[in-house]
Design a protein around this motif. Structure first.
Motif, short mmCIF file in Angstrom:
data_model
loop_
_atom_site.label_atom_id
_atom_site.label_comp_id
_atom_site.label_asym_id
_atom_site.label_seq_id
_atom_site.Cartn_x
_atom_site.Cartn_y
_atom_site.Cartn_z
N LEU A 1 56.60 64.38 11.16
CA LEU A 1 55.79 64.94 12.33
C LEU A 1 54.63 64.92 12.05
N LEU B 1 50.55 66.33 13.63
CA LEU B 1 49.89 66.81 14.71
C LEU B 1 48.41 66.70 14.07
N PRO C 1 59.52 60.56 15.17
CA PRO C 1 58.77 62.08 14.98
C PRO C 1 60.12 63.02 15.34
N LYS D 1 47.26 67.21 19.85
CA LYS D 1 48.17 66.10 19.85
C LYS D 1 49.27 66.11 18.88
N GLU D 2 50.24 65.64 18.94
CA GLU D 2 51.49 65.61 18.15
C GLU D 2 52.34 64.43 18.34
N GLN D 3 53.36 64.28 17.42
CA GLN D 3 54.34 63.11 17.29
C GLN D 3 53.53 61.82 17.61
N GLU E 1 47.74 67.29 9.97
CA GLU E 1 48.94 67.85 9.39
C GLU E 1 50.12 66.86 9.33
N GLY F 1 60.25 67.08 16.63
CA GLY F 1 59.58 68.43 16.58
C GLY F 1 60.33 69.77 15.85
N LEU G 1 44.97 69.01 14.77
CA LEU G 1 44.60 70.48 15.41
C LEU G 1 43.24 70.66 15.26
N ALA H 1 47.25 73.02 17.77
CA ALA H 1 47.49 71.58 18.22
C ALA H 1 47.11 71.01 19.26
N TYR I 1 43.41 58.95 12.30
CA TYR I 1 44.29 60.16 12.36
C TYR I 1 43.15 61.19 11.76
#
Length: 206
Positions: A95, A97, A52, A107-109, A76, A54, A99, A105, A133
């Motif tokens: 990446l 995400l 990932p 939760k990410e990565q 995303e 950012g 949302l 957002a 996801y």
């Protein structure tokens, strides 16, 4: 299911072969397949391939958004051709995400299986998006492609802002959820299919 990104974010025709995004089901999730021109502008991000990264939206990237219209929760997905590829399969940067609410957002990565085949003037990518996801009741979709630098930066959209609704001075915004269009996953998976429950999204409400 195949989609072609044939317009800029504000509804003008693109001046090159359009980016193609294919979606097909897999037991573990949704397989997303990309075929796109390779512009090599801007240069690849400085992160490790296959990991990932950012701020990937500042580079050459193809994006897909999967939305639950009733909740404004969405996934995303951002995918980038890898600088390390030379006509063979490797792992590109990405990446993901989650949302909940527009641009919010939480939760990410998240990890992703993503492979890239890059040629001199085009690239192809395959990413397996786990069902966990996807927000509950995913039913809307949009996709985007970005490349170029400075004043030559190009923002393209599968479902653009209708030209008559573009305001003077308006900037591209991929989170205009009102312009997303229907995505019926049962057309891919079969009429009897039910979207699997997601422990990840359940954790948001605990």
């Amino acid at each position: 299911m195949e989609f072609l990104i044939e317009h800029t974010w504000d509804g003008l025709p693109v001046s090159h072969e359009p980016v193609s995004i294919g979606l097909r089901p897999d037991n573990a999730g949704l397989l997303m397949e990309i075929r796109a021109p390779f512009f090599n502008e801007p240069p690849a991000p400085p992160g490790e391939p296959g990991k990932p990264f950012g701020g990937l939206w500042d580079y050459e990237v193809v994006e897909a958004f999967f939305l639950s219209d009733r909740s404004e929760q969405y996934l995303e997905v951002e995918l980038c051709p890898s600088d390390a590829c030379e006509t063979h399969v490797c792992h590109g940067q990405y990446l993901l995400l989650l949302l909940s609410g527009r641009r919010k957002a939480w939760k990410e990565q998240l990890p992703l299986e993503f492979e890239v085949t890059r040629m001199e003037t085009r690239w192809e990518g395959k990413a397996l998006l786990p069902w966990s996801y996807f927000p509950p009741c995913t039913d809307k979709f949009n996709a985007f492609a970005i490349h170029g630098s400075g004043e030559e930066r190009k923002y393209e959209a599968l479902y653009p802002v209708p030209p008559h609704q573009v305001q003077e001075g308006q900037e591209p915004d991929f989170h205009c959820l009102e312009f997303f269009k229907d995505l019926n996953l049962k057309e891919l998976t079969g009429a009897d299919w039910k979207q699997p429950e997601s422990d990840i999204w359940k954790s948001l409400t605990k």
